[in-house]
Design a protein around this motif. Structure first.
Motif, mmCIF file in Angstrom:
data_model
loop_
_atom_site.group_PDB
_atom_site.id
_atom_site.type_symbol
_atom_site.label_atom_id
_atom_site.label_comp_id
_atom_site.label_asym_id
_atom_site.label_seq_id
_atom_site.Cartn_x
_atom_site.Cartn_y
_atom_site.Cartn_z
ATOM 1 N N ASP A 92 14.159 56.462 51.873
ATOM 2 C CA ASP A 92 14.675 57.098 50.663
ATOM 3 C C ASP A 92 16.061 56.563 50.349
ATOM 4 O O ASP A 92 16.745 56.006 51.220
ATOM 5 N N GLY A 93 16.500 56.777 49.119
ATOM 6 C CA GLY A 93 17.790 56.282 48.665
ATOM 7 C C GLY A 93 18.974 57.069 49.158
ATOM 8 O O GLY A 93 20.112 56.754 48.800
ATOM 9 N N ASP A 94 18.746 58.095 49.986
ATOM 10 C CA ASP A 94 19.842 58.809 50.633
ATOM 11 C C ASP A 94 19.844 58.540 52.138
ATOM 12 O O ASP A 94 20.350 59.327 52.927
ATOM 13 N N ILE A 95 19.271 57.392 52.515
ATOM 14 C CA ILE A 95 19.165 56.970 53.915
ATOM 15 C C ILE A 95 19.912 55.656 54.094
ATOM 16 O O ILE A 95 19.778 54.733 53.279
ATOM 17 N N ILE A 96 20.703 55.559 55.176
ATOM 18 C CA ILE A 96 21.278 54.270 55.553
ATOM 19 C C ILE A 96 20.758 53.910 56.939
ATOM 20 O O ILE A 96 20.471 54.772 57.762
ATOM 21 N N LEU A 97 20.645 52.610 57.180
ATOM 22 C CA LEU A 97 19.913 52.101 58.337
ATOM 23 C C LEU A 97 20.839 51.490 59.380
ATOM 24 O O LEU A 97 21.771 50.746 59.027
ATOM 25 N N GLN A 98 20.569 51.769 60.637
ATOM 26 C CA GLN A 98 21.176 51.019 61.723
ATOM 27 C C GLN A 98 20.655 49.583 61.625
ATOM 28 O O GLN A 98 19.553 49.337 61.140
ATOM 29 N N LEU A 121 21.093 63.487 60.797
ATOM 30 C CA LEU A 121 21.601 64.209 59.639
ATOM 31 C C LEU A 121 23.130 64.170 59.603
ATOM 32 O O LEU A 121 23.792 64.615 60.548
ATOM 33 N N PHE A 122 23.668 63.626 58.516
ATOM 34 C CA PHE A 122 25.104 63.669 58.302
ATOM 35 C C PHE A 122 25.515 65.030 57.745
ATOM 36 O O PHE A 122 24.779 65.640 56.967
ATOM 37 N N SER A 123 26.705 65.461 58.090
ATOM 38 C CA SER A 123 27.274 66.673 57.492
ATOM 39 C C SER A 123 27.742 66.367 56.078
ATOM 40 O O SER A 123 27.861 65.202 55.671
ATOM 41 N N LYS A 124 28.042 67.402 55.323
ATOM 42 C CA LYS A 124 28.565 67.216 53.968
ATOM 43 C C LYS A 124 29.901 66.487 54.008
ATOM 44 O O LYS A 124 30.169 65.610 53.177
ATOM 45 N N ARG A 125 30.734 66.820 54.982
ATOM 46 C CA ARG A 125 32.053 66.195 55.066
ATOM 47 C C ARG A 125 31.931 64.697 55.320
ATOM 48 O O ARG A 125 32.579 63.885 54.648
ATOM 49 N N THR A 127 29.281 62.818 54.741
ATOM 50 C CA THR A 127 28.638 62.232 53.560
ATOM 51 C C THR A 127 29.661 61.949 52.474
ATOM 52 O O THR A 127 29.707 60.844 51.908
ATOM 53 N N ASP A 128 30.506 62.932 52.183
ATOM 54 C CA ASP A 128 31.524 62.759 51.135
ATOM 55 C C ASP A 128 32.477 61.623 51.481
ATOM 56 O O ASP A 128 32.852 60.823 50.604
ATOM 57 N N GLN A 129 32.868 61.520 52.753
ATOM 58 C CA GLN A 129 33.786 60.460 53.156
ATOM 59 C C GLN A 129 33.157 59.080 52.981
ATOM 60 O O GLN A 129 33.802 58.136 52.504
ATOM 61 N N LEU A 130 31.891 58.960 53.357
ATOM 62 C CA LEU A 130 31.213 57.670 53.247
ATOM 63 C C LEU A 130 31.014 57.251 51.794
ATOM 64 O O LEU A 130 31.157 56.079 51.452
ATOM 65 N N LEU A 131 30.681 58.209 50.948
ATOM 66 C CA LEU A 131 30.451 57.880 49.546
ATOM 67 C C LEU A 131 31.742 57.448 48.854
ATOM 68 O O LEU A 131 31.711 56.681 47.888
ATOM 69 N N ILE A 132 32.857 57.927 49.356
ATOM 70 C CA ILE A 132 34.154 57.540 48.788
ATOM 71 C C ILE A 132 34.618 56.194 49.340
ATOM 72 O O ILE A 132 35.054 55.312 48.595
ATOM 73 N N SER A 133 34.509 56.029 50.661
ATOM 74 C CA SER A 133 35.113 54.860 51.315
ATOM 75 C C SER A 133 34.170 53.684 51.471
ATOM 76 O O SER A 133 34.614 52.552 51.700
ATOM 77 N N GLY A 134 32.859 53.920 51.376
ATOM 78 C CA GLY A 134 31.893 52.857 51.605
ATOM 79 C C GLY A 134 31.606 52.686 53.080
ATOM 80 O O GLY A 134 32.141 53.388 53.935
ATOM 81 N N TYR A 228 20.135 57.225 59.036
ATOM 82 C CA TYR A 228 21.053 58.331 58.819
ATOM 83 C C TYR A 228 20.838 58.906 57.427
ATOM 84 O O TYR A 228 20.757 58.157 56.447
ATOM 85 N N HIS A 229 20.772 60.219 57.352
ATOM 86 C CA HIS A 229 20.438 60.918 56.118
ATOM 87 C C HIS A 229 21.675 61.613 55.561
ATOM 88 O O HIS A 229 22.281 62.451 56.228
ATOM 89 N N PHE A 230 22.037 61.267 54.328
ATOM 90 C CA PHE A 230 23.161 61.933 53.664
ATOM 91 C C PHE A 230 22.851 63.405 53.393
ATOM 92 O O PHE A 230 21.714 63.758 53.048
ATOM 93 N N HIS A 231 23.857 64.216 53.515
ATOM 94 C CA HIS A 231 23.714 65.626 53.154
ATOM 95 C C HIS A 231 23.586 65.766 51.635
ATOM 96 O O HIS A 231 24.255 65.069 50.875
ATOM 97 N N HIS A 232 22.711 66.675 51.197
ATOM 98 C CA HIS A 232 22.594 66.977 49.770
ATOM 99 C C HIS A 232 21.994 68.369 49.621
ATOM 100 O O HIS A 232 21.382 68.906 50.565
ATOM 101 N N PRO A 233 22.134 68.982 48.444
ATOM 102 C CA PRO A 233 21.514 70.298 48.223
ATOM 103 C C PRO A 233 20.005 70.226 48.400
ATOM 104 O O PRO A 233 19.379 69.189 48.154
ATOM 105 N N ILE A 234 19.406 71.317 48.834
ATOM 106 C CA ILE A 234 17.960 71.378 49.029
ATOM 107 C C ILE A 234 17.258 71.367 47.682
ATOM 108 O O ILE A 234 17.652 72.077 46.749
ATOM 109 N N PHE A 235 16.220 70.539 47.567
ATOM 110 C CA PHE A 235 15.434 70.485 46.337
ATOM 111 C C PHE A 235 14.642 71.783 46.153
ATOM 112 O O PHE A 235 14.310 72.472 47.119
ATOM 113 N N SER A 236 14.319 72.078 44.915
ATOM 114 C CA SER A 236 13.476 73.241 44.618
ATOM 115 C C SER A 236 12.117 73.085 45.301
ATOM 116 O O SER A 236 11.505 72.017 45.261
ATOM 117 N N ARG A 237 11.669 74.164 45.934
ATOM 118 C CA ARG A 237 10.386 74.137 46.637
ATOM 119 C C ARG A 237 9.390 75.121 46.003
ATOM 120 O O ARG A 237 8.538 75.681 46.686
#
Length: 266
Positions: A92-98, A121-125, A127-134, A228-237
């Motif tokens: 998925d597009g919210d996954i990064i690979l070793q 599973l990455f935490s929200k903190r 995830t936010d750091q990685l999305l900002i810093s790359g 590694y899976h980025f944290h995100h809100p849970i999708f509607s189920r």
């Protein structure tokens, strides 16, 4: 010897998708291509994909469909139809690979089997750091995360766990759709994903059920294919109960083939 396509499913998160694609391009063994399965993202995703494709050493193909709600089964079928590889690794597009993720899946591939793995599973903190810093993906990613056991890579243990780990009883049809791999010919055999699955969930379990009913067995890739899976809100189920009902029918009726599936796009 066989060729490999990596499929990445995405929807309106170009920042995460950028890092996901970059992690594929930093693999110790590159696939022959990356196929982006875009379930109706806005134009910003297309721009990101086009920009990365310019400098990529392998083709990056963007398959897009109109946004009509969560239709991941349909867009994956379209991506599978477009893929040229003999073997398809699905993330998925919210996954990064070793860096050895693709290498591990290639080594683990076996005819008459499909594979699934785990994710960290990455935490929200984080995830936010990685999305900002790359990302600087040289070696393992050593961040604070949940389920750290899934981060351990021990190639000599992978085959030992393949046949029994999460493969019996209530885990018989257990898979992680963000870390799966199939021979394309096996996906053709069951006609790919069942597009009657809309909304979040169970389409990956359903395809596993029908593959197993067809004689294609599951192998669980433990201690390898680390991602590694980025944290995100849970999708509607909201449609989960209906999807579970269809999944249960596939088991009880020993279904293998679906009418509305992959063949529409071949």
């Amino acid at each position: 010897m066989f060729t490999v396509s990596v499929l990445i499913t995405t929807y309106n998160w170009p920042e995460a998708l950028t890092l996901s694609i970059q992690s594929v391009l930093l693999q110790s063994i590159l696939p022959m291509e990356i196929v982006i399965c875009d379930d109706g993202s806005a134009d910003s995703t297309r721009l990101v994909v086009n920009d990365l494709a310019k400098s990529s050493p392998i083709p990056i193909i963007h398959i897009w469909q109109e946004d009509q709600g969560f239709r991941v089964a349909q867009i994956r079928n379209k991506g599978i139809a477009a893929a040229k590889g003999d073997y398809i690794i699905q993330i998925d597009g919210d996954i990064i690979l070793q860096r050895d993720f693709v290498r591990d899946h290639i080594r683990f591939a076996k005819h008459k089997y499909f594979a699934t793995g785990s994710r960290v599973l990455f935490s929200k903190r984080v995830t936010d750091q990685l999305l900002i810093s790359g990302l600087h993906l040289n070696g393992s990613l050593l961040f604070k995360s949940r389920n750290k056991l899934n981060e351990i890579r021990l190639p000599f243990l992978q085959e030992m766990f393949a046949g029994f780990y999460k493969n019996r009883g209530r885990y018989q049809y257990y898979v992680k759709g963000c870390n799966m791999a199939f021979w394309k010919k096996d996906l053709l055999l069951v006609n790919g994903y069942d597009e009657s699955f809309i909304g979040w969930g169970r389409e990956d379990n359903d395809i596993a059920i029908r593959l197993i009913n067809s004689g294609i067995k599951k192998r669980f890739l433990k201690f390898g294919a680390v991602c590694y899976h980025f944290h995100h809100p849970i999708f509607s189920r909201d449609l989960d109960a209906e999807n579970i009902k269809k999944m249960t029918q596939a088991i009880s009726q020993k279904l293998t083939f679906v009418e509305k599936g992959l063949s529409q796009y071949l």
